[in-house]
Design a protein around this motif. Structure first.
Motif, PDB file in Angstrom:
ATOM      1  N   GLN A 197      -9.092  -5.606   2.652  1.00  0.00           N
ATOM      2  CA  GLN A 197      -9.403  -4.730   2.944  1.00  0.00           C
ATOM      3  C   GLN A 197      -8.401  -3.180   2.940  1.00  0.00           C
ATOM      4  N   THR A 198      -7.420  -4.128   3.994  1.00  0.00           N
ATOM      5  CA  THR A 198      -6.085  -2.973   3.803  1.00  0.00           C
ATOM      6  C   THR A 198      -5.406  -3.526   3.040  1.00  0.00           C
ATOM      7  N   ASN A 199      -5.450  -4.563   1.739  1.00  0.00           N
ATOM      8  CA  ASN A 199      -4.537  -4.172   1.222  1.00  0.00           C
ATOM      9  C   ASN A 199      -4.683  -4.202  -0.065  1.00  0.00           C
TER      10      ASN A 199
ATOM     11  N   ASN B  26       0.501  -1.091   0.230  1.00  0.00           N
ATOM     12  CA  ASN B  26       0.047  -0.009   0.065  1.00  0.00           C
ATOM     13  C   ASN B  26       0.704   1.379   0.195  1.00  0.00           C
TER      14      ASN B  26
END
Length: 276
Positions: free
Chosen positions: A237-239, A37
């Motif tokens: 969802q965070t990757n 990210n």
């Protein structure tokens, strides 16, 4: 205005339009090849510094994209093929066989089927699948996918068959061909552009279908790609790199279809527009 400039303006407008359409996909493709990210946030629209293909391995194996991809592929292919064959046979009977009153009645019923939105039939389909005891199996998607595509498929293929000259049929009958032989050896090869177009439309519709797949299938091993991608998004969802990789997997078959069959698509869309 010079003639060359008049010709260049439409092409320039179309190029700008294509660039706008492709820009989000290029962003997703580049993001899927970035390591994490941090790199995406620092240079969201830049070319990847290093091609990080491990994202594709992780998404394919660890996130079960391979299972969802296989389920969607064989369901979309099988229902599209069966739908094309059923629609072609029905269109042949309606347009080339001499059952005028019956054909008109059936054709009007097909047109009425086009007026009914698919979502309106959702509750009836759910009850039917439940009574057939095939919920939570791929049969619960196979039959609705196949039946739902028939009205439009019959309409398009019928328009193509109506444009074919009767002399071909008469010559084949004189040569001793029966109705099945005429259909398989003469009609099907000549209607190939329309058949390919109908196949692609049905395949894309079944590939992207979400509502029935979400409510009729609860087992994770039986989920299709659209429903599997929802769980994939929630789990990662965070990757953002992995999410973009999953999106690339979901659109690749569509791009390949258009890349190799664009000529047949264009020919099939104009089916029946010119009397042969």
């Amino acid at each position: 205005m010079p003639t060359s400039l008049k010709k260049a303006v439409p092409h320039a407008v179309l190029l700008v339009y294509v660039a706008i359409i492709l820009f989000p996909f290029v962003f997703v493709l580049f993001s899927s090849l970035k390591a994490d990210n941090v790199e995406i946030s620092q240079s969201p629209f830049a070319f990847p510094k290093d091609f990080y293909f491990q994202n594709y391995v992780d998404a394919w194996v660890q996130a079960k994209i391979d299972v969802y991809f296989f389920n969607s592929t064989y369901l979309a292919l099988s229902t599209a093929v069966l739908g094309v064959l059923l629609a072609a046979g029905t269109s042949f009977a309606l347009t080339r066989m001499k059952f005028r009153i019956t054909s008109k009645i059936i054709y009007q019923c097909v047109l009425i089927g086009l007026l009914i939105p698919g979502n309106v039939l959702f509750i009836a389909q759910y009850i039917l699948m439940m009574k057939l005891d095939i919920l939570n199996t791929h049969w619960a998607l196979f039959w609705p996918y196949t039946a739902g595509a028939l009205p439009f498929s019959i309409l398009l293929i019928s328009a193509f068959m109506k444009s074919m000259p009767n002399e071909l049929e008469e010559a084949a009958i004189i040569d001793g061909l029966s109705a099945p032989g005429l259909f398989v050896r003469i009609i099907l090869p000549l209607t190939l552009p329309a058949l390919v177009t109908v196949f692609i439309i049905n395949f894309l519709g079944n590939w992207n279908e979400y509502l029935l797949a979400n409510f009729f299938i609860n087992k994770d091993t039986l989920r299709t790609l659209p429903t599997g991608m929802v769980g994939f998004r929630d789990a990662y969802q965070t990757n953002y790199a992995l999410i973009c990789t999953g999106i690339v997997f979901s659109v690749t078959p569509v791009l390949l279809l258009y890349a190799f069959l664009q000529k047949q698509i264009i020919e099939g869309i104009t089916a029946g527009s010119v009397k042969g």
